[in-house]
Design a protein around this motif. Structure first.
Motif, short mmCIF file in Angstrom:
data_model
loop_
_atom_site.label_atom_id
_atom_site.label_comp_id
_atom_site.label_asym_id
_atom_site.label_seq_id
_atom_site.Cartn_x
_atom_site.Cartn_y
_atom_site.Cartn_z
N GLY A 21 -2.94 2.40 -4.40
CA GLY A 21 -3.36 3.72 -3.97
C GLY A 21 -2.56 4.84 -4.59
N ARG A 78 2.75 1.43 -5.54
CA ARG A 78 1.98 0.66 -4.59
C ARG A 78 0.50 0.98 -4.73
N ARG A 126 0.82 -1.21 0.00
CA ARG A 126 0.00 0.00 0.00
C ARG A 126 0.86 1.26 0.00
N ALA A 127 0.33 2.30 -0.65
CA ALA A 127 1.10 3.53 -0.86
C ALA A 127 1.42 4.26 0.44
N ARG A 128 0.61 4.07 1.47
CA ARG A 128 0.87 4.81 2.71
C ARG A 128 2.11 4.30 3.45
N TYR A 129 2.65 3.18 3.01
CA TYR A 129 3.90 2.67 3.58
C TYR A 129 4.99 2.76 2.52
N ASP A 130 6.08 3.45 2.84
CA ASP A 130 7.15 3.59 1.87
C ASP A 130 8.47 3.09 2.44
#
Length: 287
Positions: free
Chosen positions: A85, A83, A54-58
């Motif tokens: 999102g 990712r 998911r994009a909120r985790y980088d």
């Protein structure tokens, strides 16, 4: 993302730069960190962060891992990729990982001549990143025409999966990550069997390179059944850590960290001399 001066002093990390391995999206980049010591070529770790795709985790949350590995003597490329999102999911996430694996090693060699040993290159990842590391190493086993497929095995010394998602269909059934696999692939295995056939490491067998998994038996995010199943079906080595959860594996200050270094040393030792007497048992070390 450069480390602060305090981090440099604490970890002894060396030269760093950020490389763009693609030009389609801002997330097609990787941070490269080398040991501060000079000397001969060192093993290269392509590290894929987790976060259920998911994009909120980088990649920023993997910074302690990168610094600790560099301090131990590894060159590390911390990959970012599209990712869910933010333009990712099927097939973009997979296309990015394949592209990075194909072009980054040569880019790093060009940037740091004589500093990395590609014969000791490792794909490593945590959680969803562990899934992507396994997938990247087995791209020669993908169905024809699948994103990232190769005609021959990738040039990689080994794979290390930390709390890795090894079975997407099982993860979908278990509902890991509140439906993360369905978000990645667009739905379940009955709805998209072709996508699962091209993305799920449990369906196309182990890569040619050796695989070492490290998994805590108290992992509540990615249950240890993942590691045990891949050990049993694909012949991977499993280091199973009693009393250990999911995030200890990316905490260099945790009691689990020596097992992470052990796993990397089995496939790509820093000194170039693997210990032939060492092998993981079904349970692995208890320390």
């Amino acid at each position: 993302m450069a480390a602060t001066e305090g981090e440099r002093s604490r970890t002894q990390a060396g030269p760093e730069l950020t490389l763009a391995y693609g030009d389609e999206h801002p997330d097609q980049i990787a941070d490269v960190t080398l040991p501060s010591t000079a000397g001969g070529p060192v093993p290269l770790v392509l590290f894929l962060h987790g976060g259920f795709w998911r994009a909120r985790y980088d990649r920023s949350h993997a910074r302690p891992v990168v610094d600790a590995l560099a301090a131990h003597g590894y060159a590390v490329a911390s990959l970012e990729y599209r990712r869910v999102g933010a333009g990712g999911g099927w097939p973009a996430t997979f296309s990015d990982v394949a592209l990075a694996a194909d072009v980054l090693p040569a880019m790093i060699e060009q940037a740091f001549p004589g500093r990395v040993d590609r014969a000791r290159m490792v794909y490593a990842g945590h959680s969803a990143g562990g899934h992507l590391a396994l997938w990247a190493a087995a791209r020669d086993r993908l169905p024809p025409g699948a994103p990232g497929s190769l005609a021959r095995p990738p040039r990689v010394a080994g794979v290390v999966g930390l709390g890795a998602i090894t079975d997407l269909a099982l993860s979908w059934r278990l509902g890991n990550g509140e439906g993360a696999v369905a978000e990645l692939l667009g739905g379940g295995p009955e709805e998209f069997p072709g996508r699962y056939a091209a993305a799920d490491p449990s369906t196309f067998g182990a890569p040619e390179a050796p695989v070492v998994l490290v998994h805590g038996d108290q992992d509540q995010r990615v249950p240890v059944v993942m590691g045990r199943g891949y050990r049993d079906t694909a012949g991977a080595e499993l280091i199973e850590l009693p009393g250990t959860g999911h995030f200890e594996l990316i905490d260099p200050d945790s009691a689990a960290w020596p097992a992470v270094l052990d796993a990397l040393g089995r496939v790509a030792p820093v000194d170039g001399r693997p210990d032939p007497g060492r092998s993981a048992s079904a349970e692995g070390p208890t320390a």
